[in-house]
Structures are given as C-alpha cells and as structure tokens.
Design a protein around this motif. Structure first.
Motif, PDB file in Angstrom:
ATOM      1  N   PRO A 441       0.797  -1.230   0.000  1.00  0.00           N
ATOM      2  CA  PRO A 441       0.000   0.000   0.000  1.00  0.00           C
ATOM      3  C   PRO A 441       0.828   1.278   0.000  1.00  0.00           C
ATOM      4  CG  PRO A 441      -0.133  -1.134   2.120  1.00  0.00           C
ATOM      5  CD  PRO A 441       0.509  -2.074   1.179  1.00  0.00           C
ATOM      6  N   ALA A 442       2.080   1.199   0.414  1.00  0.00           N
ATOM      7  CA  ALA A 442       2.923   2.400   0.444  1.00  0.00           C
ATOM      8  C   ALA A 442       3.513   2.731  -0.915  1.00  0.00           C
ATOM      9  CB  ALA A 442       4.046   2.231   1.462  1.00  0.00           C
ATOM     10  N   VAL A 443       3.397   1.818  -1.878  1.00  0.00           N
ATOM     11  CA  VAL A 443       4.049   1.980  -3.177  1.00  0.00           C
ATOM     12  C   VAL A 443       3.067   2.535  -4.203  1.00  0.00           C
ATOM     13  CG1 VAL A 443       5.187   0.764  -5.077  1.00  0.00           C
ATOM     14  CG2 VAL A 443       5.684   0.124  -2.698  1.00  0.00           C
ATOM     15  N   ALA A 444       3.423   3.685  -4.775  1.00  0.00           N
ATOM     16  CA  ALA A 444       2.615   4.268  -5.849  1.00  0.00           C
ATOM     17  C   ALA A 444       3.099   3.789  -7.207  1.00  0.00           C
ATOM     18  CB  ALA A 444       2.671   5.791  -5.773  1.00  0.00           C
ATOM     19  N   GLU A 445       4.400   3.836  -7.408  1.00  0.00           N
ATOM     20  CA  GLU A 445       5.021   3.343  -8.631  1.00  0.00           C
ATOM     21  C   GLU A 445       6.345   2.687  -8.267  1.00  0.00           C
ATOM     22  OE1 GLU A 445       4.312   5.599 -12.647  1.00  0.00           O
ATOM     23  OE2 GLU A 445       4.992   7.044 -11.144  1.00  0.00           O
ATOM     24  N   VAL A 446       6.810   1.773  -9.121  1.00  0.00           N
ATOM     25  CA  VAL A 446       8.082   1.111  -8.837  1.00  0.00           C
ATOM     26  C   VAL A 446       8.713   0.665 -10.142  1.00  0.00           C
ATOM     27  CG1 VAL A 446       6.949  -1.129  -8.489  1.00  0.00           C
ATOM     28  CG2 VAL A 446       9.223  -0.711  -7.507  1.00  0.00           C
ATOM     29  N   ALA A 447      10.028   0.733 -10.184  1.00  0.00           N
ATOM     30  CA  ALA A 447      10.809   0.192 -11.295  1.00  0.00           C
ATOM     31  C   ALA A 447      11.986  -0.578 -10.705  1.00  0.00           C
ATOM     32  CB  ALA A 447      11.310   1.288 -12.219  1.00  0.00           C
ATOM     33  N   VAL A 448      12.305  -1.696 -11.331  1.00  0.00           N
ATOM     34  CA  VAL A 448      13.396  -2.550 -10.870  1.00  0.00           C
ATOM     35  C   VAL A 448      14.450  -2.647 -11.962  1.00  0.00           C
ATOM     36  CG1 VAL A 448      13.998  -4.948 -10.314  1.00  0.00           C
ATOM     37  CG2 VAL A 448      12.030  -3.876  -9.230  1.00  0.00           C
ATOM     38  N   THR A 449      15.702  -2.531 -11.586  1.00  0.00           N
ATOM     39  CA  THR A 449      16.809  -2.648 -12.529  1.00  0.00           C
ATOM     40  C   THR A 449      17.914  -3.500 -11.917  1.00  0.00           C
ATOM     41  OG1 THR A 449      18.048  -0.735 -11.702  1.00  0.00           O
ATOM     42  CG2 THR A 449      16.342  -0.307 -13.352  1.00  0.00           C
ATOM     43  N   GLY A 450      18.904  -3.800 -12.739  1.00  0.00           N
ATOM     44  CA  GLY A 450      20.098  -4.467 -12.249  1.00  0.00           C
ATOM     45  C   GLY A 450      21.240  -3.481 -12.140  1.00  0.00           C
ATOM     46  N   ARG A 451      22.074  -3.670 -11.126  1.00  0.00           N
ATOM     47  CA  ARG A 451      23.261  -2.841 -10.958  1.00  0.00           C
ATOM     48  C   ARG A 451      24.473  -3.754 -10.825  1.00  0.00           C
ATOM     49  NH1 ARG A 451      24.005   2.409 -11.786  1.00  0.00           N
ATOM     50  NH2 ARG A 451      25.218   2.697  -9.880  1.00  0.00           N
ATOM     51  N   PRO A 452      25.645  -3.338 -11.359  1.00  0.00           N
ATOM     52  CA  PRO A 452      26.842  -4.188 -11.289  1.00  0.00           C
ATOM     53  C   PRO A 452      27.200  -4.539  -9.851  1.00  0.00           C
ATOM     54  CG  PRO A 452      27.187  -2.346 -12.796  1.00  0.00           C
ATOM     55  CD  PRO A 452      25.892  -2.071 -12.079  1.00  0.00           C
ATOM     56  N   ASP A 453      27.649  -5.787  -9.678  1.00  0.00           N
ATOM     57  CA  ASP A 453      28.064  -6.264  -8.364  1.00  0.00           C
ATOM     58  C   ASP A 453      29.281  -7.156  -8.556  1.00  0.00           C
ATOM     59  OD1 ASP A 453      27.292  -6.814  -5.367  1.00  0.00           O
ATOM     60  OD2 ASP A 453      27.673  -8.784  -6.243  1.00  0.00           O
ATOM     61  N   GLU A 454      30.310  -6.938  -7.773  1.00  0.00           N
ATOM     62  CA  GLU A 454      31.573  -7.659  -7.961  1.00  0.00           C
ATOM     63  C   GLU A 454      31.406  -9.161  -7.823  1.00  0.00           C
ATOM     64  OE1 GLU A 454      34.657  -6.407  -5.372  1.00  0.00           O
ATOM     65  OE2 GLU A 454      36.090  -7.925  -6.058  1.00  0.00           O
ATOM     66  N   LEU A 455      30.598  -9.595  -6.874  1.00  0.00           N
ATOM     67  CA  LEU A 455      30.469 -11.030  -6.624  1.00  0.00           C
ATOM     68  C   LEU A 455      29.420 -11.669  -7.527  1.00  0.00           C
ATOM     69  CD1 LEU A 455      31.096 -13.562  -4.982  1.00  0.00           C
ATOM     70  CD2 LEU A 455      29.397 -12.804  -3.288  1.00  0.00           C
TER      71      LEU A 455
END
Length: 525
Positions: A441-455
């Motif tokens: 209920p707290a979320v109006a909009e959302v987008a998910v992406t990937g970010r570089p991670d060493e492991l």
C-alpha cells in the motif's frame, strides 16, 4: 555471414552429431531407456554429497529399480503420458529418481526452484496444468495453500510406499518430438513463458557435454549449478545421464569453503559453474594449488580478473560459454581436443557443433536452417512471444542479446537487448519483482533494474515512488525486501531500495530503466 565452427566439420564430428540425432530424435525414442536403462547397471550415475562431505553413490541399476517403483505409484496417483508433474526439490537422491519415474510414464517434468515462494510456485503449477507436485519436507509448507493439488513428500513414509510397489514394466516411448520438460523462463513483460524441451534436445545436451565441457569417463565431473534452472538441469542432470557420465550433486548452498572441500575430498577434475562461484572462490583467498583438468563458466560473461586468477589457483583457465534456456549452450570456448583453440580475451568462443550463428543488426542470432541440433520451436501457448523470437521467414532465431563477431569467427557478448537482470547466473525479470512490490500500500510506482556487483555480476535494485503521505525509511525498505522474498523468490529481492520522487519515462509513459542504471538521475539518492 553465418558462422559455424570450421573445425566441427571433421567427418568424425559430423558422424557423432548424426548418431546423437538418430538416437534422441527417433520416433521411437524412450527417455528412460536413453537416460538410464541402456547404461551399465553397476556404473555410478550420481554421487550425492551432504554438507558434512558424507556421500552416497546411485548406480544406474539402483536408479532404474527405484524409478520403476515410483513410476508405478505415480501411475496409481493418476499420472499418464503427456501429464505435467511439478518437482520442488533440492539436489538429493529423490530428485533424480522422481525425474526418471516421470519420464518412464511419458509425463513431463515441471522444474520448481527451491528459493521460490508460494506465488511463483503457483503460477508455474497452474500454467503447466500440473495436478501433482513431488517435494521434500523443507519445501512442504509452500504448497499448503495449494490444497487442490496432490502432493507427495520425500521421506520414510513415501519410501515405504514406493518399496511396496511392483516395478513398472516397459517405459513409455514418446518419440523425439514429445516434451520432456516444461521449464519456465522470464521476460521483461508479462508472466514467465514455458519452454517445452523435447526428447530430441538431449542430442544437443550430449554434444555440449562431449565437445564443450570435454567430460571423459575418467573425470570426476561436478556441475555446481542448481537443477531448478536450465544450466543445472540440462548439464547437471540430463547431460550426464545422456552420456553416461557421473556428476556430483552437493545438497547445500554455495560457500567457497564447502566448494574447496568438495574439490579436495572427491578429487574433482572437471568443473562447471556460474561466474559468481568463481568470484566467490577468488574473493575467499583460500583456493590455491588445485589441479583441475577443465573449468567452464556459463550464465553471464566472465570478467578479466577471473580469467587472470584461474590458472594459478585452479591449475587451468576458465572457459566461457554462451546459451539460453530456449536452446541450451550454443557458442563455446570448446575444451574437446578436436575443437579446442586458444581463448580470445573477452570472447565466448565459436558455435558448438550442430549450431550456426551470426550477428544481424548488432544482435546474436542462430541460423535455424543450418543448425541441426536446434530444438526450440516456440513457447507453450504464447504465439506472440514465439513470433518475437524468429524472423518472419523462420530462418533466424533472435537471441535478443547484442554482440559481435570478428573475422576469425569468435563471438563477443555486448549486452542484453532487454532489461533482464543476470544475478549469479539466474535470470530475473524486473516485471516479476515489480509486480510484487506494487502490491504494498505504500508503493505508488516502482521500477526494478540491475546494478553491477563484484560477486554476483548484477544485483536487483528497486526505485520506489511512495504514496501520498508516506515517508521512506530503512524499516519500510526492509519490509519491501521481505515482501519480495515471501511473495516471489528469496534470490530476487532488491539488495537496495531507493525512494524517489518520480520515475524517468518516455513521452508515451514507458519507464526508462537505463536512466535509473546511470548515476546522477534526478530523484535518485
């Protein structure tokens, strides 16, 4: 121009490919016979390793007997040829026995990853039409809400029932075109789609085992990937069975310490895993002086630090390989002596025998007409998505991955053509994670992406526009992370949650995820 591996045109290689095609693609092909019954019953099919390094071998004779008895029980439960049976189980003896029992009946295996939460399990079960799920005690609670399903739980009670069953007689021969597996894969939009894997696909899996990985009879082979996903299922279960090569199955999650312990305790000589495993081994600082004969990687490109580290630590270079759920491995830095060539830095190699690849408009494609081991023809019940994967004339399969090829036929991966996130070899669709987060209920909009991670190569990040009157906080971020763990999958939760004022969009209203992946986006912390 199309590129095939020119060294794969040797008459002996072509004869071997035709032999596999004839065996696995025959109209009379019987999966249980090809994967189990034709092998020496005293030969070891799998060695199951527990976290304390205790181990138990499973011979082909034992696998045949146990799977015949379980097949009888499954038949009494109403399973028949063509039916889908879901399996939610870790790397244990009962997993392999269950799969062979399903295939003896001519039924279809629906893999379920053990990190999935109930909603992800339910989607795959409903979409596949499975009415029965075989699971283990640690996963049983996830199935409780699905009370209309028949559930069999591995353990003493089931063992007693199976032992009391008469072994099934002749296995059902369904032919090379019939499905063996319905493995679900995610896209950037909509629900995951089912990839029907036919019996004839075993020919391409055998080819990769032989020419790509060069698994020989003397090897102690270990594919450490999870069989809930393509690489672990195709080349940790099916490939070894198809070629009669033993594989180790460790019933535990990855740690550098446990991996090193298995290497030493079992004398592993041929190892295959995702890049995240090699990164973890390197970061541990504890791996040194091993003497592997072969080491292979798949799932995402290898980074230069791993290729530089491996020879000294593992005793051999790590060779990068490329493929997808839809067709298995197709471009490889082959290990087999008949095909092995010097690795070109950054390259994923050349086409595996039986496949021809090219680059069209900057994207890697496969020439269907010149790829005799190509088995994918389309997604189950998804004609529109299938059409997106092929050119209108049907000649080219479109991988959706950007890449290039040099004058010598070496292919190079550039980037994905969509927003799929590759984390530790797992493909995560932003849409799936966004769909869960959007229910809060707290979320109006959302987008998910990937970010570089060493492991892990990449990790999931979420960008959340909050509903009016709601303030962001560490507690809310943790709550959203837990929502994904329980509502979708434990492996796909966002490692970081950013609360932003707005999401960047095109004039037509589409979210521009690539901007979120860049530093300095307005509204990004």
């Amino acid at each position: 121009m199309p590129y095939a591996n020119h060294r794969a045109h040797h008459s002996s290689v072509q004869a071997q490919i035709e032999s596999w095609r004839a065996a696995f693609g025959s109209a009379e092909a019987c999966a249980a016979e090809l994967l189990c019954d034709r092998h020496d019953p005293s030969a070891v099919a799998f060695t199951f390793v527990e976290p304390d390094l205790s181990a138990r071998d499973l011979t082909y004779g034992e696998l045949a007997d146990a799977s015949r008895r379980l097949a009888t029980l499954l038949a009494l439960s109403g399973v028949a040829a063509g039916d889908s049976v879901a399996v939610l189980m870790g790397k244990r003896r009962e997993l392999v026995v269950t799969l062979l029992a399903i295939w003896r009946l001519g039924a279809v295996h629906v893999p379920l990853f053990t990190a999935f939460a109930t909603p992800a399990i339910e989607m795959r079960v409903r979409a596949s039409g499975a009415r029965l799920v075989v699971t283990e005690p640690s996963q049983q609670d996830k199935l409780a809400p699905l009370d209309d399903l028949t559930t069999l739980v591995a353990g003493p009670e089931l063992d007693e029932l199976v032992a009391g069953c008469e072994p099934m007689g002749d296995a059902v021969a369904v032919g090379g075109e019939s499905p063996l597996i319905h493995l679900f894969t995610s896209g950037t939009t909509g629900a995951p789609k089912a990839v029907p894997v036919p019996v004839k696909a075993l020919a391409s899996f055998a080819c990769y085992m032989h020419y790509g990985l060069d698994v020989i009879a003397e090897d102690v082979f270990w594919n450490a990937a999870d069989p809930g996903w393509a690489y672990g299922l195709y080349y940790g279960i099916l490939g070894p069975l198809a070629t009669g090569r033993r594989n180790l199955l460790l019933n535990a999650g990855f740690t550098a310490e446990s991996t090193l312990a298995v290497f030493k305790a079992f004398g592993v000589t041929n190892f295959a895993a995702a890049p995240t495993v090699y990164r973890g081994l390197r970061r541990s600082g504890e791996v040194d002086g091993l003497s592997l004969r072969r080491a292979s990687s798949a799932g995402e490109p290898l980074t230069p630090d791993i290729t530089a580290w491996a020879p000294g630590a593992l005793g051999v270079e790590v060779r990068d390989h490329y493929g997808q759920t839809e067709h298995g491995m197709v471009i490889v830095n082959a290990w087999h002596p008949d095909l092995a060539e010097p690795v070109r830095p950054g390259s994923m190699g050349k086409p595996l025998p039986g496949f021809t690849a090219s680059v069209l408009d900057g994207k890697v494609v496969l020439d269907v007409t010149a790829s005799p081991l190509m088995w994918f023809t389309g997604y189950a019940d998804a004609p529109d998505r299938t059409a997106e994967r092929f050119t209108p004339d049907g000649r080219w399969y479109l991988t959706g991955d950007a890449g290039s090829v040099d004058d010598d036929g070496y292919f190079f991966f550039s980037s994905r053509d969509d927003d799929l996130i590759l984390m530790a070899g797992y493909r995560i669709a932003p849409f799936d994670v966004e769909s869960v987060l959007a229910t809060h209920p707290a979320v109006a909009e959302v987008a998910v992406t990937g970010r570089p991670d060493e492991l892990r190569g990449e990790v999931v990040e979420a960008f959340v526009v909050l509903a009016d009157g709601v303030a962001g906080s560490p507690e809310l971020a943790a709550e959203l992370q837990q929502l994904v763990r329980t509502g979708y999958s434990a492996h796909a939760y966002p490692r970081r949650v950013h609360f932003v004022e707005a999401l960047p969009k095109t004039p037509s209203g589409k979210i521009q995820r690539y901007l979120l992946r860049q530093a300095g986006v307005p509204g990004r912390p």
